[in-house]
Design an enzyme around this catalytic site. Structure first.
Site, PDB file in Angstrom:
ATOM      1  N   SER A 131       0.834  -1.199   0.000  1.00 21.08           N
ATOM      2  CA  SER A 131       0.000   0.000   0.000  1.00 21.08           C
ATOM      3  C   SER A 131       0.868   1.248   0.000  1.00 21.08           C
ATOM      4  O   SER A 131       1.973   1.265   0.571  1.00 21.08           O
ATOM      5  CB  SER A 131      -0.915   0.016   1.230  1.00 21.08           C
ATOM      6  OG  SER A 131      -1.571   1.262   1.354  1.00 21.08           O
ATOM      7  N   TYR A 156      -2.535   0.423  10.491  1.00 17.69           N
ATOM      8  CA  TYR A 156      -2.778  -0.097   9.144  1.00 17.69           C
ATOM      9  C   TYR A 156      -1.528   0.063   8.281  1.00 17.69           C
ATOM     10  O   TYR A 156      -1.086  -0.890   7.622  1.00 17.69           O
ATOM     11  CB  TYR A 156      -3.950   0.626   8.489  1.00 17.69           C
ATOM     12  CG  TYR A 156      -4.087   0.288   7.021  1.00 17.69           C
ATOM     13  CD1 TYR A 156      -4.595  -0.947   6.628  1.00 17.69           C
ATOM     14  CD2 TYR A 156      -3.688   1.184   6.029  1.00 17.69           C
ATOM     15  CE1 TYR A 156      -4.702  -1.282   5.284  1.00 17.69           C
ATOM     16  CE2 TYR A 156      -3.796   0.865   4.690  1.00 17.69           C
ATOM     17  CZ  TYR A 156      -4.302  -0.368   4.318  1.00 17.69           C
ATOM     18  OH  TYR A 156      -4.397  -0.692   2.984  1.00 17.69           O
TER      19      TYR A 156
END
Length: 288
Positions: A131, A156
């Site tokens: 990501s 995250y």
């Protein structure tokens, strides 16, 4: 070609599976929900006549269940580690095993799944979907599971960084062992629902904006780096592929990873701690 896509029933995972099926691959959707997997498979078959799509139950947050998830699978030419969660809630949650939920699902689950898939991965491409969020984070090796000062966005980002660090370290170890398998890391850029085409039962496209379309792209385009990594014969282990334009949108291109993503000392500690947390010696089962 036989490919497993974790989280292949929705989002980027769905479009990865659809595009692989278009290329003629047999696709296995790893999904917690059989109903959602069946809906996704029906959508793929409707768009790709003759597509061969299967389902295997898969809950990455439940580590003891993963051994049974690989039962009955055929040898794989590629596996796309796509599944993951991003929580908006500010409270820290843990998995059934007691691990922080995002770290458990996004990293530890894929680490453990690699262990159980090992006999099926001879010569395979192991593709980790990272990501953009990992660029600004750093791993806290003393507190990998965010037990101190929990922040959901940071947790995250760190979970995705852990995935990417693992992907690069896995390839280094595969190369050292002269393995025919390879590990490749990809990221989707800025992939928005509002720019993603609808798929009946899987995704309904909400209202879009022109400005977002100039800067970002849909999840169908966000899937292309993973598909490229799985199919292109020129892809090599240890590479990072992402969207061409500022890392946010466009066709897949080869990127230079940030130094903290490929730091070998950090990756070695993460590997050892992941073995400890999962109770699985991944190096031993892969012959590394």
């Amino acid at each position: 070609m036989n490919v497993l896509v974790t989280g292949g029933n929705a989002g980027i995972g769905y479009f990865t599976a659809e595009q692989l099926a278009e290329a003629g691959a047999t696709v296995v959707l790893g999904s917690r929900s059989q109903a959602k997997a069946e809906t996704a498979a029906a959508s793929i078959r409707a768009r790709v006549p003759g597509a061969v799509v299967h389902h295997t139950p898969l809950d990455l947050s439940d580590l003891p269940s993963l051994k049974s998830s690989v039962d009955g699978l055929e040898p794989l030419d590629a596996v796309v580690f796509n599944a993951g969660i991003a929580r908006d809630e500010t409270s820290r949650l843990v998995s059934s095993d007691g691990h922080e939920l995002m770290f458990a699902t996004n990293h530890l689950g894929h680490f453990a799944l690699t262990y159980w898939l090992a006999p099926l991965l001879t010569g395979a491409r192991i593709i980790t979907v990272g990501s953009f969020a990992a660029r600004s984070e750093r791993l806290d090796l003393a507190d990998l599971q965010s037990t101190e000062d929990y922040d959901q966005k940071r947790a995250y980002g760190r979970s995705k960084l852990a995935q990417m660090s693992f992907g690069f370290e896995l390839d280094r170890r595969l190369r050292a062992a002269r393995s025919n398998a390879m590990s490749v890391v990809v990221h989707p850029g800025g992939a928005l629902d509002s720019l993603t085409p609808s798929r009946p039962g899987v995704h309904t496209r909400p209202a879009s904006t022109r400005i977002a379309g100039l800067l970002l792209h849909g999840k169908d385009d966000g899937a292309r780096p993973a598909v490229h990594a799985a199919l292109d014969p020129d892809v090599e282990g240890g590479q990072l592929w992402g969207p061409r334009q500022f890392g946010l949108r466009g066709k897949p291109h080869l990127e230079k990873p940030h130094a903290h993503m490929t730091d070998e000392q950090t990756a070695k500690v993460l590997w050892d701690k992941s073995c400890e947390l999962t109770g699985l010696d991944l190096g031993e089962v892969l012959g590394l």
